[in-house]
Design an enzyme around this catalytic site. Sequence first.
Site, mmCIF file in Angstrom:
data_model
loop_
_atom_site.group_PDB
_atom_site.id
_atom_site.type_symbol
_atom_site.label_atom_id
_atom_site.label_comp_id
_atom_site.label_asym_id
_atom_site.label_seq_id
_atom_site.Cartn_x
_atom_site.Cartn_y
_atom_site.Cartn_z
ATOM 1 N N ASN A 14 0.832 -1.210 0.000
ATOM 2 C CA ASN A 14 0.000 0.000 0.000
ATOM 3 C C ASN A 14 0.866 1.260 0.000
ATOM 4 O O ASN A 14 0.541 2.233 -0.677
ATOM 5 C CB ASN A 14 -0.967 -0.007 1.187
ATOM 6 C CG ASN A 14 -2.194 -0.849 0.901
ATOM 7 O OD1 ASN A 14 -3.063 -0.455 0.142
ATOM 8 N ND2 ASN A 14 -2.220 -2.052 1.467
ATOM 9 N N ASN A 108 -6.763 5.126 7.700
ATOM 10 C CA ASN A 108 -6.356 3.719 7.752
ATOM 11 C C ASN A 108 -6.964 2.978 6.563
ATOM 12 O O ASN A 108 -8.088 3.274 6.160
ATOM 13 C CB ASN A 108 -6.892 3.108 9.065
ATOM 14 C CG ASN A 108 -6.555 1.633 9.205
ATOM 15 O OD1 ASN A 108 -5.407 1.212 9.006
ATOM 16 N ND2 ASN A 108 -7.545 0.814 9.549
ATOM 17 N N HIS A 110 -8.305 -0.670 5.526
ATOM 18 C CA HIS A 110 -8.694 -1.949 6.126
ATOM 19 C C HIS A 110 -9.203 -2.873 5.020
ATOM 20 O O HIS A 110 -9.999 -2.447 4.182
ATOM 21 C CB HIS A 110 -9.780 -1.735 7.192
ATOM 22 C CG HIS A 110 -10.163 -3.013 7.873
ATOM 23 N ND1 HIS A 110 -9.356 -3.608 8.825
ATOM 24 C CD2 HIS A 110 -11.210 -3.846 7.684
ATOM 25 C CE1 HIS A 110 -9.920 -4.746 9.207
ATOM 26 N NE2 HIS A 110 -11.041 -4.909 8.528
ATOM 27 N N ASP A 151 -11.347 0.494 13.843
ATOM 28 C CA ASP A 151 -12.025 0.507 12.525
ATOM 29 C C ASP A 151 -13.419 1.146 12.590
ATOM 30 O O ASP A 151 -14.322 0.756 11.844
ATOM 31 C CB ASP A 151 -12.144 -0.932 11.958
ATOM 32 C CG ASP A 151 -10.808 -1.633 11.852
ATOM 33 O OD1 ASP A 151 -9.800 -0.956 11.567
ATOM 34 O OD2 ASP A 151 -10.754 -2.859 12.055
ATOM 35 N N GLU A 181 -7.607 -2.012 -2.525
ATOM 36 C CA GLU A 181 -6.742 -1.226 -1.635
ATOM 37 C C GLU A 181 -5.813 -0.278 -2.389
ATOM 38 O O GLU A 181 -5.707 0.906 -2.048
ATOM 39 C CB GLU A 181 -5.887 -2.161 -0.763
ATOM 40 C CG GLU A 181 -6.709 -3.009 0.173
ATOM 41 C CD GLU A 181 -5.844 -3.829 1.115
ATOM 42 O OE1 GLU A 181 -4.880 -3.318 1.675
ATOM 43 O OE2 GLU A 181 -6.152 -5.027 1.294
HETATM 44 C C1 GAR Z 1 -3.173 -4.683 3.880
HETATM 45 O O1 GAR Z 1 -3.999 -5.672 3.328
HETATM 46 C C2 GAR Z 1 -3.962 -3.789 4.801
HETATM 47 O O2 GAR Z 1 -5.264 -3.553 4.356
HETATM 48 C C3 GAR Z 1 -3.966 -4.606 6.063
HETATM 49 O O3 GAR Z 1 -2.649 -5.117 6.147
HETATM 50 C C4 GAR Z 1 -2.148 -5.307 4.824
HETATM 51 C C5 GAR Z 1 -0.785 -4.667 4.699
HETATM 52 O O4 GAR Z 1 -0.191 -4.968 3.467
HETATM 53 N N1 GAR Z 1 -4.320 -3.823 7.195
HETATM 54 C C6 GAR Z 1 -5.061 -4.294 8.207
HETATM 55 O O5 GAR Z 1 -5.458 -5.443 8.272
HETATM 56 C C7 GAR Z 1 -5.380 -3.273 9.294
HETATM 57 N N2 GAR Z 1 -6.414 -3.753 10.157
HETATM 58 P P1 GAR Z 1 0.980 -4.090 2.874
HETATM 59 O O6 GAR Z 1 2.058 -3.958 3.953
HETATM 60 O O7 GAR Z 1 1.475 -4.871 1.697
HETATM 61 O O8 GAR Z 1 0.420 -2.750 2.489
#
Ligand code: GAR
Length: 207
Positions: A14, A108, A110, A151, A181
């Site tokens: 992200n 954030n 999610h 959240d 995302e």
């Molecule tokens: C993502 O899928 C994000 O939406 C999630 O962690 C991942 C991080 O991936 N976040 C949560 O679950 C927060 N509750 P990344 O490090 O490759 O961006």
Amino acid sequence: MLNVVVLVSGGGTNLQAVIDGIEAGTITNTRITGVISNNQNAYALVRAKKHGISGRCISPKMFDTREKFNEKFMEAVDEMRPDLIVLAGFLVVIPPAMISRYRNRMINIHPSLIPSFCGTGYYGLKVHEAALARGVKVVGATVHFVDEGTDTGPIILQKAVEVKEGDTPAILQRRVMEQAEWKILPEAINLIAGGKITVEDNLVRFI
Ligand code: GAR
């Protein structure tokens, strides 16, 4: 210019989507002033470095008490002078004082359509495991402002993604990232940078 600080714990895809959006010009009037991770080995820190963005690690493990961590963590964030803080897969509980200091200035991402599959214990792959176990046919992702709950803050953008026959949690996670995302997080930042969003009565309004 919107100064953004990104908080990360893991791979940082992200974060990468935000960096790419800024470099491609789809996110305008924005720069990332720093990346902070609680995990020294987070690949997200490598991504930041590759793009000349300063990154640092600060973890609860480095301190005797949570209070001390919270204090130093907030100092580290404040030093980067953010107009907006982006939680991009950040798995540490945000200190309450930081939530009030950055109210409506912290977002954030999610990996579900809130209010489904969110709250305490729902993060990363666990969200997709729960969605498959429940047998839902549509999942997705949400970008929201951060408030005192888990959240529960005002929702900025959501995008739905189809569940397919034979999906595993990892396959579904990847599809949610690719189709939702990595699109809505940059889009939300661009809307904020363009002054297109306000919060009234706990709801996001588009100007
Ligand atoms: C993502 O899928 C994000 O939406 C999630 O962690 C991942 C991080 O991936 N976040 C949560 O679950 C927060 N509750 P990344 O490090 O490759 O961006």
